[in-house]
Write a protein that holds these residues in place. Sequence first.
Motif, PDB file in Angstrom:
ATOM      1  N   ASP A 231       0.713  -1.045   0.082  1.00 33.11           N
ATOM      2  CA  ASP A 231       0.101  -0.162  -0.004  1.00 33.11           C
ATOM      3  C   ASP A 231       0.967   1.038   0.030  1.00 33.11           C
ATOM      4  OD1 ASP A 231      -1.671   2.169   0.817  1.00 33.11           O
ATOM      5  OD2 ASP A 231      -3.261   0.700   1.244  1.00 33.11           O
ATOM      6  N   ALA A 232       0.952   1.936  -1.110  1.00 28.92           N
ATOM      7  CA  ALA A 232       1.829   3.122  -1.306  1.00 28.92           C
ATOM      8  C   ALA A 232       1.386   4.203  -0.320  1.00 28.92           C
ATOM      9  CB  ALA A 232       1.476   3.752  -2.672  1.00 28.92           C
TER      10      ALA A 232
ATOM     11  N   PRO B 158       4.809   0.622   0.185  1.00 28.45           N
ATOM     12  CA  PRO B 158       4.672   0.617  -1.411  1.00 28.45           C
ATOM     13  C   PRO B 158       5.569  -0.452  -1.937  1.00 28.45           C
ATOM     14  CG  PRO B 158       6.023   2.477  -0.742  1.00 28.45           C
ATOM     15  CD  PRO B 158       5.588   1.653   0.630  1.00 28.45           C
ATOM     16  N   GLU B 159       5.163  -0.913  -3.039  1.00 28.09           N
ATOM     17  CA  GLU B 159       5.769  -1.920  -4.002  1.00 28.09           C
ATOM     18  C   GLU B 159       6.925  -1.388  -4.745  1.00 28.09           C
ATOM     19  OE1 GLU B 159       4.943  -5.240  -7.378  1.00 28.09           O
ATOM     20  OE2 GLU B 159       3.321  -3.991  -6.704  1.00 28.09           O
ATOM     21  N   MET B 160       8.260  -1.713  -4.399  1.00 24.56           N
ATOM     22  CA  MET B 160       9.281  -1.249  -5.228  1.00 24.56           C
ATOM     23  C   MET B 160       9.750  -1.890  -6.749  1.00 24.56           C
ATOM     24  SD  MET B 160       9.983   1.027  -2.947  1.00 24.56           S
ATOM     25  CE  MET B 160      11.711   1.614  -3.447  1.00 24.56           C
ATOM     26  N   VAL B 161       9.903  -1.285  -7.461  1.00 21.88           N
ATOM     27  CA  VAL B 161      10.399  -1.759  -8.892  1.00 21.88           C
ATOM     28  C   VAL B 161      11.856  -0.944  -9.318  1.00 21.88           C
ATOM     29  CG1 VAL B 161       7.958  -2.148  -9.471  1.00 21.88           C
ATOM     30  CG2 VAL B 161       8.837   0.043 -10.170  1.00 21.88           C
ATOM     31  N   GLU B 162      12.427  -1.791 -10.074  1.00 20.39           N
ATOM     32  CA  GLU B 162      13.603  -1.262 -10.844  1.00 20.39           C
ATOM     33  C   GLU B 162      13.715  -0.592 -11.983  1.00 20.39           C
ATOM     34  OE1 GLU B 162      17.867  -3.288 -12.307  1.00 20.39           O
ATOM     35  OE2 GLU B 162      16.737  -4.462 -10.841  1.00 20.39           O
ATOM     36  N   VAL B 163      14.038   0.594 -12.147  1.00 22.83           N
ATOM     37  CA  VAL B 163      14.084   1.404 -13.429  1.00 22.83           C
ATOM     38  C   VAL B 163      14.736   0.649 -14.284  1.00 22.83           C
ATOM     39  CG1 VAL B 163      14.405   3.593 -14.492  1.00 22.83           C
ATOM     40  CG2 VAL B 163      13.665   3.678 -12.051  1.00 22.83           C
TER      41      VAL B 163
ATOM     42  N   ARG C 289       6.341   1.949 -18.595  1.00 23.65           N
ATOM     43  CA  ARG C 289       4.964   1.674 -18.138  1.00 23.65           C
ATOM     44  C   ARG C 289       4.784  -0.023 -17.850  1.00 23.65           C
ATOM     45  NH1 ARG C 289       3.528   5.854 -22.044  1.00 23.65           N
ATOM     46  NH2 ARG C 289       3.373   4.250 -23.773  1.00 23.65           N
ATOM     47  N   ASP C 290       5.540  -0.707 -18.538  1.00 21.52           N
ATOM     48  CA  ASP C 290       5.400  -2.086 -18.353  1.00 21.52           C
ATOM     49  C   ASP C 290       6.146  -2.450 -16.997  1.00 21.52           C
ATOM     50  OD1 ASP C 290       4.231  -2.556 -20.713  1.00 21.52           O
ATOM     51  OD2 ASP C 290       5.904  -3.185 -21.765  1.00 21.52           O
ATOM     52  N   ALA C 291       7.028  -1.488 -16.454  1.00 22.42           N
ATOM     53  CA  ALA C 291       7.488  -1.798 -15.114  1.00 22.42           C
ATOM     54  C   ALA C 291       6.504  -1.179 -14.052  1.00 22.42           C
ATOM     55  CB  ALA C 291       8.951  -1.335 -15.243  1.00 22.42           C
ATOM     56  N   GLY C 292       5.492  -0.540 -14.389  1.00 20.42           N
ATOM     57  CA  GLY C 292       4.822   0.248 -12.993  1.00 20.42           C
ATOM     58  C   GLY C 292       5.203   1.513 -13.110  1.00 20.42           C
ATOM     59  N   LEU C 293       5.908   2.152 -14.088  1.00 20.75           N
ATOM     60  CA  LEU C 293       6.486   3.334 -13.853  1.00 20.75           C
ATOM     61  C   LEU C 293       5.657   4.261 -14.812  1.00 20.75           C
ATOM     62  CD1 LEU C 293      10.185   2.443 -13.470  1.00 20.75           C
ATOM     63  CD2 LEU C 293       8.575   3.007 -11.618  1.00 20.75           C
ATOM     64  N   VAL C 294       5.615   5.627 -14.452  1.00 16.37           N
ATOM     65  CA  VAL C 294       5.004   6.894 -15.378  1.00 16.37           C
ATOM     66  C   VAL C 294       6.296   7.600 -15.996  1.00 16.37           C
ATOM     67  CG1 VAL C 294       3.760   8.925 -15.540  1.00 16.37           C
ATOM     68  CG2 VAL C 294       3.286   6.866 -13.534  1.00 16.37           C
TER      69      VAL C 294
ATOM     70  N   GLY D 211       4.790   2.939  -9.723  1.00 13.68           N
ATOM     71  CA  GLY D 211       4.006   3.987  -9.991  1.00 13.68           C
ATOM     72  C   GLY D 211       4.589   5.625  -9.864  1.00 13.68           C
ATOM     73  N   SER D 212       6.003   5.386  -9.544  1.00 19.12           N
ATOM     74  CA  SER D 212       6.803   6.596  -9.544  1.00 19.12           C
ATOM     75  C   SER D 212       7.053   7.135 -10.929  1.00 19.12           C
ATOM     76  CB  SER D 212       8.139   6.283  -8.823  1.00 19.12           C
ATOM     77  OG  SER D 212       8.064   5.848  -7.215  1.00 19.12           O
ATOM     78  N   THR D 213       7.239   8.401 -10.983  1.00 19.10           N
ATOM     79  CA  THR D 213       7.703   9.154 -12.303  1.00 19.10           C
ATOM     80  C   THR D 213       9.080   8.879 -12.759  1.00 19.10           C
ATOM     81  OG1 THR D 213       5.610  10.625 -12.159  1.00 19.10           O
ATOM     82  CG2 THR D 213       7.422  11.097 -13.541  1.00 19.10           C
ATOM     83  N   VAL D 214       9.234   8.332 -14.039  1.00 17.92           N
ATOM     84  CA  VAL D 214      10.699   8.307 -14.273  1.00 17.92           C
ATOM     85  C   VAL D 214      10.840   9.235 -15.676  1.00 17.92           C
ATOM     86  CG1 VAL D 214      12.397   7.079 -15.161  1.00 17.92           C
ATOM     87  CG2 VAL D 214      11.165   6.112 -13.773  1.00 17.92           C
TER      88      VAL D 214
END
Length: 661
Positions: free
Chosen positions: A565-566, A598-603, A619-624, A653-656
């Motif tokens: 939960d972010a 929050p769920e962490m993803v690698e850029v 987007r496929d990685a869950g980033l914006v 969901g973070s912005t890159v």
Amino acid sequence: MASVHEAHDVRLDRTVAVKIMHAGLSDSDSDHDFADRFVREARAAARLSHPNVVAVYDQGDDDGTVFLAMELVSGHTLRDTIAKESPMPPARALALIEPVLSALAAAHRAGLIHRDVKPENVLISDEQSGGQVKVADFGLAKAISADTQHTATQGVLIGTVSYLAPELVVEGRADARADVYAAGVMLYELLTGEKPHEGETPIAVAYKHVHHDVPPPSALVPGIPPYVDALVARATARDRALRPADAGVLLHQVHRVSHALDRGVRDDPELTLDLAPHLLTRERDDLDSDAALFADQRLPRDHPEPTTTLPVLGAPTTRPVPLPPRIDQRVDQRVDQRPPQAQPSGPPPRHQPPRVGPTGSGPAGRSRRSRRGPVLLVVALVLALAVGGGAFWYGWARYTAAPTVVGESRAVAIAAVEDADLQIAFAEPVYDSDVPEGAVVSADPAGGAQVLPGDVVTVTLSLGKLIVPEVRDLTEDAAQDELMAVQLEVGESIGRYSETVAADSVLGTVPKAGAELSSGDTVQIVVSLGRRPIKVGSWVGKTLEEATAALERRNLVLQTTEAFDAEVPQGTIISQDPAPGSTRFRDEVVSLVVSKGPEMVEVPRVNLFGVEAAEQALRDAGLVPQRSEEDDYYGLGFVVRTDPEAGTSVPKGSTVTIYVV
């Protein structure tokens, strides 16, 4: 005060009579006291286990409506019998009053007073049911009258006015002798078909109870034996000190009268004298002077029959009793039979003077005195012997002493009573911690009391120690029945939660089963409320550590799951089941969802990707993705770097930002 309905007891599958108190008796706050008194009196009446008492099965309160469940008696009242059969023969009247007195005697032994004895409260079952006589409504008058003023102008007089004892009218107080008075009035009504006192108003009737004796039944129905009149007079004496002490004593006197009737005795002066309540004679120390005066004066033949006085058992005064005719005749004969004097053959001398002795009296006077003295002495001796013998017979010789049987076994008591030429009867047994089971607790009359041969001695046997019975796992109604069956009073129930006993079943009693009590003591029933509900509480937004400690203290089982939960910090509860405000029972499960943060993803690495390909990879990685041009932008459309850099872990969901050249 109530309406009565025929009803069906579904628990015990029987037909009962349900007496429902009128709503007006328990509506106001002050009338809550009435309801409490009513319940207490109903419980006391339920302790009466007697074949001539209408049984009280149960009592309850349905939304403020107080009710009694009682034995249903199909038949009619004694009032109907009076209307059909009175005036009735004395034997029939005594047969009807005897079971009433037996019921009242049982109540008086238990410390209960009926207070409203009247024909309407005496029920007689149908012939097919045996025609049994039963007394109803014990104690209900007390429940109503506890706060009632007994005056002629304010409040009410409890009890039908035709059967009110004088002390109830004057003092407003009742004891067992008030029930005795009412029973005596009922006996008068059975014998004559009329009430002893009539008036235009209840006050007028009450006045007559206070100021007028109940007339003898034979005044209306000639032929009634004098000892039956005396029985009615004793029971209805205006001075309660002259009445039998309770219904048991009156029942004993009724048995004596019944035996005389069974033997066909038309008149029994001894029995009449024993039962008569009043003493109408002079003090005993006047007796000798009266006898001397009687002996010194010659009675003419038309003189009224001489009387003397003899004591009456159980009464504070004496009444005149005629001397036996033989004594009366003997007195007259001895006075008359003086030696005849010689008569001169010729006429007396004309001028013969009387011869005077030294004392101034002539020989004739001396002769009369010398003959009169022995006669008077004999008369005085005869009178003294008659009075003494009569007093000895009436006051002592004809009686026998009741045997002492208290503490003896049933068999020994029967033998002792029968050996004394007496009859034995058994009252309802009672519990007594001091007397072994089967032994005699009390006897009426008590040991040593003066009784006549053939009288009845009523014996009460012991049921032994009163032990609180085991009622665990019974229903509350069944437990009440068990306790009342052993002469215990049931107090207010106590509710307790139980994890093992179903709701509405009995957990036990206070005092506990096996405790030793006395008859009439109060026992409280502990009733299960079922499993105790436990409040789960509200744990959303609180830490898992807080929830775990609290729920374990409440004996609830905790089950957790985790979720990203972010917005909710890691270790904080996101949701719960059941919802806040709900309850669970011991050892039941409470589910909590705990945040993992929050769920962490690698850029991803998108360098040298075309702009569109790079954006899709992000987007496929869950980033914006967010596009930005480099300072040296040439319009080639290739990504040269990202911010954050490739390989960096960021919340999903973070912005890159991608930089394009």
